[in-house]
Design a protein around this motif. Structure first.
Motif, short mmCIF file in Angstrom:
data_model
loop_
_atom_site.label_atom_id
_atom_site.label_comp_id
_atom_site.label_asym_id
_atom_site.label_seq_id
_atom_site.Cartn_x
_atom_site.Cartn_y
_atom_site.Cartn_z
N GLN A 52 -156.22 36.67 -43.45
CA GLN A 52 -154.93 36.59 -42.76
C GLN A 52 -153.85 37.05 -43.73
O GLN A 52 -153.39 36.32 -44.59
CB GLN A 52 -154.65 35.16 -42.29
CG GLN A 52 -153.41 35.04 -41.42
CD GLN A 52 -153.26 33.64 -40.86
OE1 GLN A 52 -154.18 32.83 -40.91
NE2 GLN A 52 -152.09 33.35 -40.32
N ARG A 53 -153.46 38.32 -43.59
CA ARG A 53 -152.56 38.93 -44.56
C ARG A 53 -151.22 38.19 -44.66
O ARG A 53 -150.65 38.08 -45.74
CB ARG A 53 -152.33 40.39 -44.19
CG ARG A 53 -151.61 41.19 -45.27
CD ARG A 53 -151.55 42.67 -44.91
NE ARG A 53 -150.95 43.43 -45.98
CZ ARG A 53 -151.59 43.88 -47.04
NH1 ARG A 53 -152.89 43.64 -47.17
NH2 ARG A 53 -150.97 44.58 -47.98
N SER A 54 -150.73 37.68 -43.54
CA SER A 54 -149.44 37.00 -43.56
C SER A 54 -149.48 35.72 -44.39
O SER A 54 -148.43 35.26 -44.87
CB SER A 54 -149.00 36.67 -42.14
OG SER A 54 -149.94 35.81 -41.50
N SER A 55 -150.67 35.14 -44.59
CA SER A 55 -150.78 33.90 -45.36
C SER A 55 -150.86 34.15 -46.86
O SER A 55 -150.89 33.19 -47.64
CB SER A 55 -152.02 33.12 -44.92
OG SER A 55 -153.21 33.73 -45.40
N ARG A 57 -148.62 35.22 -48.57
CA ARG A 57 -147.26 34.95 -49.06
C ARG A 57 -146.80 33.60 -48.50
O ARG A 57 -146.71 33.41 -47.29
CB ARG A 57 -146.30 36.06 -48.60
CG ARG A 57 -144.83 35.81 -48.91
CD ARG A 57 -143.99 36.93 -48.30
NE ARG A 57 -142.56 36.72 -48.48
CZ ARG A 57 -141.79 35.99 -47.68
NH1 ARG A 57 -142.33 35.38 -46.63
NH2 ARG A 57 -140.50 35.88 -47.91
N ARG A 102 -146.91 34.49 -54.04
CA ARG A 102 -147.86 35.48 -53.51
C ARG A 102 -149.19 35.34 -54.25
O ARG A 102 -149.22 35.25 -55.48
CB ARG A 102 -147.33 36.91 -53.68
CG ARG A 102 -146.07 37.20 -52.89
CD ARG A 102 -145.63 38.64 -53.11
NE ARG A 102 -144.37 38.94 -52.45
CZ ARG A 102 -144.26 39.33 -51.19
NH1 ARG A 102 -145.37 39.49 -50.46
NH2 ARG A 102 -143.09 39.57 -50.65
N GLU A 140 -159.58 33.14 -41.45
CA GLU A 140 -158.21 33.00 -41.00
C GLU A 140 -157.90 31.55 -40.67
O GLU A 140 -158.80 30.73 -40.51
CB GLU A 140 -157.96 33.88 -39.76
CG GLU A 140 -158.12 35.37 -40.00
CD GLU A 140 -157.78 36.19 -38.77
OE1 GLU A 140 -157.47 35.57 -37.73
OE2 GLU A 140 -157.83 37.43 -38.86
#
Length: 229
Positions: A52-55, A57, A102, A140
């Motif tokens: 989950q790329r949004s997580s 950051r 990050r 995810e």
């Protein structure tokens, strides 16, 4: 591992400190340690998900409710795996700052790894610290694998993180959002009836005291002065 002070830029300028030896003519008593200073840092745990790329950051919000400026420094047990925007700096009175964390390496070899952050804060002749756990999980985020209470793990050594300066516009937006929320809460308290006032529309447990209303009015006045500056 020995902890060392972090070097970085703050507010677009670089400062240098020089330490020199002094031979006092008479013994001096050591300074007394600072008293604990409560730290308002949210959330209490960071969870990253590899797919989950949004997580990758996450944001830690440090709020300063005091009447003096506080200084902070972020340490981590694995500084090579994380970058933190503005890992060292200061927060003005009645303001907040967002610390963007990050994760730099979400490869499978780090799945299940838990690292520890420590925020050290000082101001007003006092000091304190707050710890936050970070974990990388595979896949995810789902309702079943959302963060739970942190586990008790062995305590590794902490190392200062690289320092990056947060954009001034982002900090101002965060401060504005916190001020708006506090203002709404104060207005809501002021609209509630007193304990001495009978009101069939509002339950008895929702009645407030005169002292609570005075505190809310004082805070609301401070927020109004900030907005009018």
């Amino acid at each position: 591992m020995q902890q060392q002070p972090m070097k970085g830029q703050e507010s677009g300028s670089r400062g240098k400190a020089e330490v020199g030896g002094v031979s006092p003519s008479h013994p001096q008593s050591p300074p007394s340690p600072p008293s604990p200073l409560p730290i308002f840092l949210f959330p209490s745990e960071l969870v990253f998900y590899s797919d989950q790329r949004s997580s990758h950051r996450r944001v830690l919000t440090l709020y300063n409710p005091y009447t003096f400026t506080i200084r902070f420094k972020m340490l981590c047990t694995a500084p090579s795996l994380y970058s933190v925007v503005e890992a060292e700096g200061s927060v003005r009175a009645k303001s907040c700052v967002d610390l963007v964390v990050r994760h730099q390496d979400v490869s499978p070899r780090h799945w299940g790894r838990r690292d520890r952050f420590r925020l050290e804060v000082s101001g007003g002749g006092q000091g304190g610290k707050r710890e936050v756990w970070a974990e990388l999980r595979g896949g995810e985020a789902t309702s079943q694998n959302r963060p739970t209470s942190p586990l008790r793990l062995p305590t590794p050594s902490l190392t200062p993180l690289p320092c990056f300066t947060a954009p001034h516009k982002v900090r101002r937006l965060s401060q504005f959002a916190v001020s708006v929320v506090m203002g709404v809460v104060c207005v809501a308290f002021l609209m509630l009836p007193l304990h001495s006032e009978p009101n069939s529309l509002v339950p008895s447990y929702a009645h407030v005291t005169v002292t609570q209303k005075l505190v809310c009015a004082y805070v609301l006045g401070l927020l109004t002065m900030v907005f009018l500056r």
